[in-house]
Write a protein that holds these residues in place. Structure first.
Motif, PDB file in Angstrom:
ATOM      1  N   ARG A 152       0.829  -1.208   0.000  1.00  0.00           N
ATOM      2  CA  ARG A 152       0.000   0.000   0.000  1.00  0.00           C
ATOM      3  C   ARG A 152       0.865   1.261   0.000  1.00  0.00           C
ATOM      4  N   SER A 153       1.940   1.249   0.769  1.00  0.00           N
ATOM      5  CA  SER A 153       2.845   2.398   0.808  1.00  0.00           C
ATOM      6  C   SER A 153       3.440   2.664  -0.568  1.00  0.00           C
ATOM      7  N   ASN A 154       3.783   1.604  -1.276  1.00  0.00           N
ATOM      8  CA  ASN A 154       4.322   1.763  -2.633  1.00  0.00           C
ATOM      9  C   ASN A 154       3.286   2.335  -3.586  1.00  0.00           C
ATOM     10  N   GLU A 155       2.048   1.893  -3.449  1.00  0.00           N
ATOM     11  CA  GLU A 155       0.990   2.380  -4.329  1.00  0.00           C
ATOM     12  C   GLU A 155       0.764   3.887  -4.162  1.00  0.00           C
ATOM     13  N   GLU A 156       1.065   4.418  -2.975  1.00  0.00           N
ATOM     14  CA  GLU A 156       0.830   5.824  -2.710  1.00  0.00           C
ATOM     15  C   GLU A 156       2.028   6.710  -3.036  1.00  0.00           C
ATOM     16  N   ILE A 157       3.113   6.098  -3.496  1.00  0.00           N
ATOM     17  CA  ILE A 157       4.298   6.882  -3.860  1.00  0.00           C
ATOM     18  C   ILE A 157       4.049   7.614  -5.181  1.00  0.00           C
ATOM     19  N   GLU A 158       4.240   8.918  -5.184  1.00  0.00           N
ATOM     20  CA  GLU A 158       4.032   9.727  -6.386  1.00  0.00           C
ATOM     21  C   GLU A 158       5.342  10.124  -7.058  1.00  0.00           C
ATOM     22  N   GLU A 159       6.440  10.108  -6.328  1.00  0.00           N
ATOM     23  CA  GLU A 159       7.741  10.476  -6.878  1.00  0.00           C
ATOM     24  C   GLU A 159       8.826   9.715  -6.139  1.00  0.00           C
ATOM     25  N   ASP A 160      10.037   9.750  -6.691  1.00  0.00           N
ATOM     26  CA  ASP A 160      11.142   9.030  -6.061  1.00  0.00           C
ATOM     27  C   ASP A 160      11.379   9.549  -4.639  1.00  0.00           C
ATOM     28  N   ILE A 161      11.764   8.632  -3.755  1.00  0.00           N
ATOM     29  CA  ILE A 161      11.980   8.962  -2.351  1.00  0.00           C
ATOM     30  C   ILE A 161      13.466   8.872  -2.035  1.00  0.00           C
ATOM     31  N   LEU A 162      13.996   9.912  -1.425  1.00  0.00           N
ATOM     32  CA  LEU A 162      15.392   9.904  -0.994  1.00  0.00           C
ATOM     33  C   LEU A 162      15.512   9.071   0.270  1.00  0.00           C
ATOM     34  N   LEU A 163      16.422   8.094   0.258  1.00  0.00           N
ATOM     35  CA  LEU A 163      16.606   7.189   1.381  1.00  0.00           C
ATOM     36  C   LEU A 163      17.706   7.710   2.309  1.00  0.00           C
ATOM     37  N   PRO A 164      17.652   7.332   3.589  1.00  0.00           N
ATOM     38  CA  PRO A 164      18.628   7.860   4.549  1.00  0.00           C
ATOM     39  C   PRO A 164      19.986   7.167   4.513  1.00  0.00           C
ATOM     40  N   VAL A 165      20.145   6.138   3.686  1.00  0.00           N
ATOM     41  CA  VAL A 165      21.410   5.393   3.641  1.00  0.00           C
ATOM     42  C   VAL A 165      21.970   5.374   2.230  1.00  0.00           C
ATOM     43  N   ASN A 166      23.288   5.476   2.134  1.00  0.00           N
ATOM     44  CA  ASN A 166      24.051   5.267   0.885  1.00  0.00           C
ATOM     45  C   ASN A 166      23.697   6.231  -0.242  1.00  0.00           C
TER      46      ASN A 166
END
Length: 326
Positions: A158-172
């Motif tokens: 469900r979280s993926n379905e609600e993603i509208e744009e790329d998400i910056l991750l806190p690692v690497n």
């Protein structure tokens, strides 16, 4: 403040010696210890009791249903796979915001507090086996997985379905992209792009945790509606019953019924986020453990009532918590 007392349950024997055996569930709570010391057992009990309290307040369960021993043990505790942790001398107590629960001598009791309002939590138990959801193609089609893992998988999808744009991750220095057409989870680096299933085990564990926690925390943080009012338990139930009567009236006005539906939906909204995380450090270098912990604390601070409970084997997390406090 919620608190729990556990005695003779699974690996837990006499429980705490201090504070009359009570363990407080604060804004941030961390359990650290060796394998089989009872960290997850207590975390799972807190999750179970919190869910039962929510179900009672919402009217999803009755007091009679809750006090049925077989239901408590064989259904609610079995969901977390702790139903075989009971001993003949097991004693459990939990004080929530609306109910006090106790289990002793094979009997489970639920007692409602004096009505003082109740906020409805969104409860997420993040199991240690979570890297499975990103390592296996279509894990939702597999059978006999632990029930909390299925629930986490549903929230991940469900979280993926609600993603509208790329998400910056806190690692690497990575970004995360969900390809909705190909149903693919992708990691984007400076000079490469790979599937999440091709990434390291640490990333496969940390990224689903980060995405689900972020989505749930921000979803509650952005809700500003009727559910935020501090109505008493009785007042909310009375209002819910009145709204249901309006919706069941076949001759009712469409506009009024539409408004009733909107209010009823808002009452069912969650007011805060209870995030219970097993081993956030799983397969991560200490620097990355710090990055994930900071993210979890950030999400927890989005709402004053949010709660974060962590079970861990990592002394690094304890040191990082000291830094965060400072």
């Amino acid at each position: 403040m919620n608190r729990i007392r556990v005695k003779n349950f699974g690996p837990v024997k006499r429980g705490l010696d201090s504070n009359e055996g009570w363990l407080d569930f604060n804004k941030v709570t961390i359990f650290i210890g060796g394998q089989g010391s009872g960290k997850s057992s207590i975390a799972k009990l807190i999750s179970t009791f919190t869910w039962i309290e929510k179900a009672l307040v919402r009217g999803d369960l009755t007091k009679k249903e809750v006090e049925n021993y077989d239901r408590f043990k064989k259904r609610h505790c079995a969901y977390q796979n702790i139903h075989n942790f009971f001993h003949t001398n097991t004693e459990l107590e939990f004080e929530g915001r609306a109910y006090h629960f106790s289990y002793k001598n094979g009997k489970f009791k639920a007692q409602k507090h004096t009505a003082n309002g109740f906020q409805s939590p969104k409860i997420m138990y993040v199991p240690a086996e979570r890297n499975f959801v990103s390592a296996v193609v279509q894990p939702e089609k597999l059978k006999y997985l632990p029930q909390p893992l299925y629930t986490f998988l549903e929230e991940f999808i469900r979280s993926n379905e609600e993603i509208e744009e790329d998400i910056l991750l806190p690692v690497n220095d990575l970004a995360y992209h969900f390809d909705k057409k190909k149903r693919a989870f992708r990691l984007i680096g400076k000079q490469y792009e790979i599937l999440l299933s091709e990434a390291s085990s640490g990333l496969q564990s940390a990224i689903p945790l980060f995405l689900v926690s972020k989505n749930l925390a921000e979803g509650i943080h952005q809700v500003h509606n009727y559910s935020k009012s501090r109505l008493s338990i009785e007042a909310k139930q009375k209002l819910r019953d009145q709204l249901l009567k309006i919706l069941q009236d076949k001759g009712g006005n469409d506009n009024i019924q539409s408004a009733a539906m909107e209010i009823l939906s808002s009452i069912a909204q969650n007011d805060y986020f209870v995030n219970i995380v097993e081993e956030p450090e799983q397969n991560l270098f200490p620097k990355s453990q710090w990055a994930i912990l900071k993210s979890l604390l950030e999400f927890n601070n989005m709402n004053e009532s949010n709660r974060l409970l962590i079970t861990t084997h990592s002394p690094y997390l304890i040191n990082y918590m000291n830094l965060a406090i400072q």
